[in-house]
Design a protein around this motif. Sequence first.
Motif, PDB file in Angstrom:
ATOM      1  N   ARG A 157       0.857  -1.191   0.000  1.00 24.23           N
ATOM      2  CA  ARG A 157       0.000   0.000   0.000  1.00 24.23           C
ATOM      3  C   ARG A 157       0.887   1.233   0.000  1.00 24.23           C
ATOM      4  O   ARG A 157       1.938   1.246   0.650  1.00 24.23           O
ATOM      5  CB  ARG A 157      -0.937   0.002   1.211  1.00 24.23           C
ATOM      6  N   SER A 160      -4.143   5.803  -2.414  1.00 24.71           N
ATOM      7  CA  SER A 160      -5.046   5.334  -3.463  1.00 24.71           C
ATOM      8  C   SER A 160      -4.236   4.737  -4.608  1.00 24.71           C
ATOM      9  O   SER A 160      -3.066   5.080  -4.813  1.00 24.71           O
ATOM     10  CB  SER A 160      -5.894   6.503  -3.989  1.00 24.71           C
ATOM     11  N   ASP A 161      -4.876   3.853  -5.369  1.00 24.83           N
ATOM     12  CA  ASP A 161      -4.262   3.345  -6.599  1.00 24.83           C
ATOM     13  C   ASP A 161      -4.458   4.322  -7.759  1.00 24.83           C
ATOM     14  O   ASP A 161      -3.830   4.173  -8.807  1.00 24.83           O
ATOM     15  CB  ASP A 161      -4.855   1.985  -6.970  1.00 24.83           C
ATOM     16  N   HIS A 162      -5.349   5.292  -7.595  1.00 24.99           N
ATOM     17  CA  HIS A 162      -5.545   6.299  -8.634  1.00 24.99           C
ATOM     18  C   HIS A 162      -4.380   7.293  -8.617  1.00 24.99           C
ATOM     19  O   HIS A 162      -3.876   7.648  -7.551  1.00 24.99           O
ATOM     20  CB  HIS A 162      -6.858   7.049  -8.412  1.00 24.99           C
ATOM     21  N   ASP A 222     -10.123   4.142  -0.001  1.00 24.18           N
ATOM     22  CA  ASP A 222      -8.897   4.937  -0.050  1.00 24.18           C
ATOM     23  C   ASP A 222      -8.753   5.765   1.221  1.00 24.18           C
ATOM     24  O   ASP A 222      -9.654   5.816   2.065  1.00 24.18           O
ATOM     25  CB  ASP A 222      -8.892   5.833  -1.285  1.00 24.18           C
TER      26      ASP A 222
END
Length: 336
Positions: A158, A220-222, A286
């Motif tokens: 993460r 976040s993965d964004h 998130d």
Amino acid sequence: MGPTERADTNLSSMTESRQLLDDMQASVPDVRLGLSRAGVQGVSKAIRLRWGGAEKLVSAEIDSTVDLDPAQKGVHMSRFHELFEEAIEEVVIGEAFLVEELAEHIARHIVERQAAGRAEVRIAARYPLERRTPVTGLATQEMISIIGIAAASPGSVRRIVGVEATGINACPCAQGLVRGKATERLLEAGFEAPDVERILQLVPIATHNQRGRGTLYVGSDHPVNAEELAAIVEGSMSSPIYELLKRPDELFVVEHAHLQPRFVEDSVRVSLQTALERYPELEDADFLLARQLNLETIHSHEVLAERYGTVGELRAELDGGHPATRHTELREWLSS
């Protein structure tokens, strides 16, 4: 004994010493208690950033830790430094300032090299932003901290991207007191109430100012751009500040700050609300954290406000108006 024999003897001695040290760190401790964190902190390195087709070196500080098993006496500290050097050679931070990618790269390799269940890496790099002063348009350079955090385990990772930026906050409380006293004096001087109100609308009301340090983290993965985060943090305060100011610029900053007085608590709330509006694609799972530290001018202490939680927790509270029953903390989110 000849030179060659002496060299062989020294090399053999060094190898034996290294093996002894490794064996000691891998041995069972006297007190068999696992540790939540063990590692190195405040390691200064120069990392490479690519911008406009060219690379530049910027100063960074790296913290790196692993969890420690109850049956292991210590971690191999030298391996942290070896990994830092290798990672810096392999990873060049691109124009999106994804310093968290470097943190992830290091964290993943530490888990492997240290045979750890979990590793956490934090990188804070000082980066210059090119700006123009608000009135005269002069070129100036402002420093922000770009922060990348990664927590890795053998099966997952993460990441957090964050910034720290400086601004100024004008105190609403003191401004309210000054406004009240000014109203009394103007009325005593013979001005009518409507005229007093108009005067106070035209003339900036004095208050004391606080230089503030704002922080914003996004997990976040964004994709999230660090420069945009810096703009959100600066916009959450009464006014940005500039290293270079001509008199028209100084007037603008002072008036702008006094027309938008804010507490530390206001800055945290505005920062989080703006981040949610700017990144509607963030998912409920998130993470966001905002922190504001103001350096007091009329007190000898500092003032601090902070809020953290998942995006879902924050959205629900903003939409429903009811206090969240849970505030997910950073370490908890990184570990989940």
